[in-house]
Write an enzyme that holds these catalytic residues in place. Structure first.
Site, PDB file in Angstrom:
ATOM      1  N   HIS A  57      38.048  50.376  33.397  1.00 35.01           N
ATOM      2  CA  HIS A  57      37.910  49.564  34.994  1.00 35.01           C
ATOM      3  C   HIS A  57      39.209  49.116  34.918  1.00 35.01           C
ATOM      4  CE1 HIS A  57      38.627  46.466  32.549  1.00 35.01           C
ATOM      5  NE2 HIS A  57      38.801  45.310  33.823  1.00 35.01           N
ATOM      6  N   ASP A  99      41.667  46.960  37.906  1.00 31.35           N
ATOM      7  CA  ASP A  99      41.556  46.164  38.432  1.00 31.35           C
ATOM      8  C   ASP A  99      41.998  45.843  39.520  1.00 31.35           C
ATOM      9  OD1 ASP A  99      41.383  45.101  35.812  1.00 31.35           O
ATOM     10  OD2 ASP A  99      43.316  43.913  35.230  1.00 31.35           O
ATOM     11  N   HIS A 153      41.960  50.851  31.682  1.00 31.07           N
ATOM     12  CA  HIS A 153      41.522  50.427  31.111  1.00 31.07           C
ATOM     13  C   HIS A 153      40.854  49.344  30.436  1.00 31.07           C
ATOM     14  CE1 HIS A 153      42.469  47.075  33.099  1.00 31.07           C
ATOM     15  NE2 HIS A 153      42.485  45.918  32.941  1.00 31.07           N
ATOM     16  N   ARG A 184      37.393  34.542  21.044  1.00 32.56           N
ATOM     17  CA  ARG A 184      38.902  35.075  22.176  1.00 32.56           C
ATOM     18  C   ARG A 184      39.028  35.282  23.223  1.00 32.56           C
ATOM     19  NH1 ARG A 184      41.022  40.842  24.524  1.00 32.56           N
ATOM     20  NH2 ARG A 184      42.595  40.068  24.670  1.00 32.56           N
TER      21      ARG A 184
END
Ligand SMILES: *[C@@H]1O[C@H](CO)[C@@H](O)[C@H](O)[C@H]1NC(C)=O
Ligand SMILES: *[C@@H]1O[C@H](CO)[C@@H](O)[C@H](O)[C@H]1NC(C)=O
Ligand SMILES: *[C@@H]1O[C@H](CO)[C@@H](O)[C@H](O)[C@H]1NC(C)=O
Length: 732
Positions: free
Chosen positions: A661, A663, A713, A723
């Protein structure tokens, strides 16, 4: 040698040796001068007097040592007759008729110059006895008319200081038959206003303060003159440099202030200070011989960084088996921090006493109890009082203070960026704060020394010996009208004990407790506005500041920058805060924000605004991220605006990865909040256009990359554990 020069020379020697009155023009030898003073107790004021006398090499004899003082409290009522009795007795034993006697008070007196100048000025007065002068008549105002008129200067006699030839002074006191609590001032005044006695004894007044400066009624006349790095008190009304300064009557604080500078022990060059010659180094001692110290810790309001306070306490350079702790907490909110410190480290200390919030002991009472723990403990040598909001950065602070060897001494601490400090330079007429002339210079370190001041608070060291003598009263902090600290300082002052503050070293600062809220798990995270320095020390990575310099900014992929930003603790606190809040959202259609269309790809996350952290987060971006952005992307300036900033949770069984995607940002900050390996497996980030991955993110490090267009990314799959990352879309 011609005969006449020989004769002149002989005449000179003759005069010098035998001091004939017809040689009055000749200088009186300094060894003819004897200083007499009465001191029944060795007070701080007396020690100061001794230092100044020693500094100028005066020969001194102290009368009445160890005797009980019966001369009354002549602050409020006449008294002092005991001094005359002791003087009379001492003079009767003296046979060397050519002595010059200087008789002065000592608790509130300092010498500003040496015997040579004093004797010269005495001779210039051309009388056998010279008394100090006063602007105000005391104790009997009806005697005013009987005083001779003076053209210029003070008209009235002050008995706190006079100088004269031994026979004349003997004659002057020979009639004394008074009681110890009768007024010496009245006695000498009556001698002076009696024309016959005045003439026969040959008495005059030092009307223009060339020898003696009484401060009472004359405060406006006296200023400190700093010249050539030296300082001298000057009477600006008469343009004189008095040799002896006397803080008589209600001017004790002013003499304490002047005593910081005179005698010339203080210079701009050396930043030297009072009391240095009495230092008592600890290096001479084995650790097991160190003085025993009771540390009193007072938690009297919700305060940020309490855990850090205890971490610092642990690091204080002092043998722990020479320390005992007294902890008073009024705050249930801080109990877990106190308990956890004591559980882990309490046993290191020689003794620990805790007063818990449930015991409902008030602040003043707790301070009384803490001090009494030291007072009653025969082993205790010092009480070290520390309020929880004190940030004592200097690990040697306690040792440094002990070495000063003073009864009451505080390390100067300040509030970052403010003129606030834990001492007052002066006192208002009502007993509250007043700013002294040197206050700003001391706070800002332009004048360095150990300063006698009227008020200290927050952190200070008190000698146990004074708690068992002058300050033996239990309720030192109790008052109907004053705050506990003000009551304490008032009591110290009224007992004639000096309080000092030192700025010879950097000691630390004080936290702001304003607006400290306790509704979060890790409330300290919210302190970026109120306590920015402490916030940075706690939460910003230790290598952040050196990052640019030491080339710690890495470029793992084109135009992607990677640098240390958060401490481990910051990462842990942020994750714990989010988990504590617990309302993870995203993935589905549950969250309208995500449906709002800003976020291209929904994640399992909690937004900063959900925990009311958006203002703080913006401040963080501005202070710590924007400088890096502007450095790495030159020509781009950011105000660090954001609509979306959130913590993302990746879990194999929840949301393990994020599909490719863009940002919705000009640039994005992605901070790893935990560590691959111990905390999770897999994870990382791949930039598709460059086919470049960061596969082992470092905890506390930020990735910064452009948002749209180039840096398409994806979040690589987390294959085990959980995480966490903190993501901000900056300048959407
Ligand atoms: C005092 O005496 C000492 C030694 O005699 C001398 O070195 C010092 O300069 C004297 N101090 C003053 C202020 O005269
Ligand atoms: C006081 O003594 C000085 C000499 O010491 C003398 O010159 C002066 O006249 C005397 N004054 C009085 C009033 O006796
Ligand atoms: C900070 O940098 C130094 C030198 O590069 C390094 O040895 C140290 O581990 C770093 N500190 C942390 C907490 O990463």
């Amino acid at each position: 040698m011609r005969l006449w020069t020989f004769l002149l020379f002989c005449g000179f020697v003759f005069c010098e040796l035998f001091f004939l009155t017809n040689c009055a023009e000749q200088r009186i030898r300094e060894d003819k001068l004897l200083v007499l003073t009465v001191a029944t107790k060795e007070t701080d004021g007396f020690r100061r007097f001794l230092r100044s006398a020693k500094h100028f090499n005066y020969t001194l004899k102290v009368l009445g040592r160890g005797e009980k003082w019966q001369g009354g409290d002549y602050m409020s009522a006449p008294g002092g007759g005991q001094k005359v009795r002791l003087l009379k007795a001492a003079l009767e034993e003296m046979k060397t008729e050519d002595k010059i006697i200087l008789f002065i008070d000592s608790y509130d007196v300092v010498f500003a110059s040496g015997p040579k100048e004093l004797l010269k000025k005495f001779q210039q007065a051309k009388h056998r006895v010279v008394f100090s002068s006063e602007t105000l008549i005391w104790p009997d105002r009806h005697l005013e008319d009987k005083h001779p008129h003076v053209r210029e200067g003070n008209r009235f006699l002050g008995s706190g200081g006079f100088i004269g030839f031994l026979p004349n002074i003997k004659e002057m006191v020979s009639d004394w038959t008074g009681k110890d609590d009768e007024s010496d001032q009245l006695f000498f005044t009556k001698v002076f206003i009696d024309p016959a006695k005045r003439k026969s004894i040959n008495i005059t007044l030092d009307t223009k303060c060339r020898l003696f400066q009484n401060l009472h009624g004359a405060l406006d006349e006296v200023v400190l003159k700093f010249e050539d790095g030296r300082v001298r008190a000057r009477n600006v009304l008469y343009d004189t440099l008095p040799v002896i300064i006397h803080g008589n009557g209600p001017t004790k604080l002013q003499i304490n202030y002047l005593g910081n500078y005179i005698p010339n022990t203080w210079t701009f060059e050396t930043g030297c200070a009072v009391c240095q010659e009495e230092l008592r180094p600890l290096t001479a001692l084995k650790e097991s011989e160190y003085p025993m110290v009771v540390i009193g810790i007072f938690i009297h309001q919700p305060t940020p960084f309490v855990t850090v306070f205890f971490e610092r306490l642990l690091k204080l350079q002092y043998p722990k088996d020479r320390l005992k702790l007294f902890i008073h907490s009024q705050e249930p909110h801080h109990q877990p921090q106190v308990s956890s410190f004591l559980k882990d480290h309490g046993s290191l200390y020689q003794d620990v006493k805790v007063i818990e919030p449930e015991e409902a002991v008030d602040g003043a009472e707790a301070r009384n109890l803490g001090m009494d723990m030291c007072r009653q403990d025969k082993e205790c040598d010092y009480f070290f009082s520390m309020d929880i909001e004190v940030v004592l950065k200097n690990e040697d602070a306690l040792k440094i203070l002990i070495e000063q060897n003073l009864l009451v001494i505080a390390p100067m601490i300040t509030r970052v960026g403010r003129l606030w400090s834990n001492f007052w330079g002066a006192l208002s007429a009502e007993g509250y704060y007043a700013r002294s002339e040197d206050y700003v210079d001391i706070v800002q370190g332009r004048r360095v020394g150990v300063w006698n001041v009227p008020y200290v608070s927050s952190v200070y060291l008190v000698k146990a010996s004074v708690l068992r003598s002058e300050l033996s009263e239990f309720e030192l902090f109790t008052s109907q009208i004053l705050d506990p600290d003000m009551a304490f300082c008032h009591n110290i002052r009224s007992k004639g004990v000096f309080m000092f503050v030192t700025n010879m070293h950097t000691f630390g600062r004080i936290l702001s407790t304003d607006n400290y809220k306790t509704n979060h798990l890790h409330n300290d995270l919210w302190q970026i506005f109120n306590n920015p320095v402490d916030w940075q020390e706690r939460y910003i990575h230790v290598n952040y500041t050196n990052m640019m310099k030491d080339k710690l900014v890495e470029t793992p992929c084109p135009d992607v920058y990677w640098f240390p930003i958060f401490s481990d603790i910051a990462c842990n606190h942020l994750v714990e805060e989010m988990e504590n809040f617990g309302k993870w959202s995203g993935g589905g259609n549950t969250d309208t924000r995500i449906q709002g269309g800003y976020e291209n790809v929904p994640t399992i996350d909690i937004h900063m605004n959900q925990i009311n952290f958006e203002k703080e987060w913006h401040k963080f971006l501005l202070e710590y991220i924007a400088p890096v952005t502007e450095k790495m992307y030159p020509g781009y300036y950011t105000k660090a605006q954001f609509d979306l900033a959130f913590v993302v949770r990746y879990k194999p069984d929840e949301q393990p990865f994020l599909r490719p995607h863009h940002d919705a940002s000009t640039f994005t900050i992605n901070i790893a909040l935990n560590q691959v390996g111990p905390d999770y497996q897999g994870g990382g980030c791949r930039f598709l256009r460059y086919d470049c991955s960061i596969s082992a993110p470092r905890k506390g490090w930020a990735l910064m990359h452009p948002g749209r267009l180039t840096h398409y990314h994806e979040g690589l799959p987390t294959t085990g554990g959980v995480r966490y990352i903190a993501v901000s879309f900056v300048d959407p």
